[in-house]
Design an enzyme around this catalytic site. Structure first.
Site, short mmCIF file in Angstrom:
data_model
loop_
_atom_site.label_atom_id
_atom_site.label_comp_id
_atom_site.label_asym_id
_atom_site.label_seq_id
_atom_site.Cartn_x
_atom_site.Cartn_y
_atom_site.Cartn_z
N GLU A 53 -39.46 29.72 6.24
CA GLU A 53 -39.54 28.30 5.90
C GLU A 53 -40.98 27.88 5.58
O GLU A 53 -41.92 28.31 6.25
CB GLU A 53 -39.00 27.48 7.08
CG GLU A 53 -38.92 25.99 6.82
CD GLU A 53 -38.37 25.22 8.01
OE1 GLU A 53 -37.95 24.06 7.82
OE2 GLU A 53 -38.35 25.75 9.14
N LYS A 126 -33.46 21.07 1.93
CA LYS A 126 -32.94 21.00 3.30
C LYS A 126 -32.27 19.65 3.54
O LYS A 126 -32.87 18.59 3.34
CB LYS A 126 -34.10 21.21 4.28
CG LYS A 126 -33.73 21.26 5.75
CD LYS A 126 -34.98 21.59 6.56
CE LYS A 126 -34.71 21.71 8.04
NZ LYS A 126 -35.95 22.10 8.78
N CYS A 163 -33.34 26.39 8.31
CA CYS A 163 -33.69 26.14 9.71
C CYS A 163 -32.67 25.24 10.41
O CYS A 163 -31.57 25.65 10.72
CB CYS A 163 -35.11 25.60 9.80
SG CYS A 163 -35.83 25.73 11.47
#
Length: 288
Positions: A53, A126, A163
């Site tokens: 990430e 994300k 994540c």
């Protein structure tokens, strides 16, 4: 003929951190640290490679310093263009997670997908943004607005989940419904409750949706934030929920594994995840 794919994950500690250079110098140092690992992946014949990430910066979200807004860049942009060169050189798909600047004040946690010929295919932003326990991401990132795209690469249909996304099964299912064969989850996560969940949630997604996953986490303690130890343990998991390769907790590492995508057909033929689902019954029990 078996559909064998060789994939790689790169987990690294910081090359430089805050106070050891300008933001531009810190970012360049991290790119330079990745290059030997990218080239090693190329030498090993890796066909799909994924970084961690926001791979070219520290995980700066334990603080709330707007100076780090300067590390955001356009996607496609300078970093993706550099990685396109390596993708073409090694005939290798590369998933490149970076801090994206869409326009002034509009910033995302993003992963670009580059095909093996160097073509930029698109990006995932994300969707689930935490704001808890030192992970103050809403200060830095807007929630994604591109849905759950799947990219047809030279070697496989690839999806990305980033994540904190992994705590939510809904998007993982969307990626499966959209045709993903491999889902990559680049992460930055530290010891504690997260470490227990790390090897539970993603094998569960792989099993529930009948696809492979590549799960990447950085290593080390990042000063000056000292959020905790990033515990690495990057791994690949198959549609049976079996972890087929796993990296260390504390070493800079390129993890490489080969797997047969035909296993997806076998698993989905036995367990009819998509034929037997009942979306018409879910609306009454799910909140908007």
């Amino acid at each position: 003929m078996a559909r064998i794919v060789k994939s790689g994950l790169i987990q690294l500690s910081l090359a430089k951190t805050e106070g050891e250079g300008t933001i531009a110098e810190i970012m360049e140092a991290m790119v330079q640290k990745h290059i030997p690992y990218i080239e090693e992946a190329g030498r090993q014949g890796v066909q799909i490679l994924c970084f961690q990430e926001i791979f070219n910066t520290p995980y700066f979200c334990p603080g709330q310093d707007s100076a780090w807004y300067a590390s955001a860049e356009s996607v496609p942009g300078p970093t993706t263009e550099r990685m396109q060169v390596y993708a073409k050189k090694y005939d290798m798909v590369i998933v490149v997670p970076v801090y994206e600047k869409d326009q002034a004040g509009v910033l995302y946690n993003t992963a670009a997908v580059i095909d093996a010929d160097g073509t930029y295919l698109g990006k995932y932003r994300k969707n689930h943004i935490p704001q808890t326990g030192g992970f103050w991401e809403k200060f830095f990132f807007k929630p994604g607005n591109l849905g759950y795209p799947v990219f047809q690469t030279k070697y496989a249909k690839v999806g990305v989940y980033i994540c904190y996304d992994r705590h939510f099964p809904d998007g993982a299912r969307c990626l499966g419904l959209n045709g993903a064969e491999i889902v990559y989850n680049p992460s930055a996560t530290t010891v504690g409750q997260s470490q227990n969940l790390w090897k539970l949630e993603q094998p569960a997604h792989a099993v529930a949706n009948g696809y492979f996953m590549g799960c990447i986490n950085r290593v080390g303690i990042e000063k000056p934030w000292n959020l905790g130890r990033f515990y690495g343990t990057s791994y690949f998991v198959n549609p049976l929920g079996e972890i087929i390769a796993c990296a260390s907790e504390d070493k800079d590492e390129l993890l490489v594994a080969e797997f047969d995508l035909d296993l997806i057909e076998q698993i989905r033929s036995k367990w009819q995840f998509y034929r037997d689902r009942r979306p018409e019954t879910y609306g009454e029990i799910t909140a908007p």
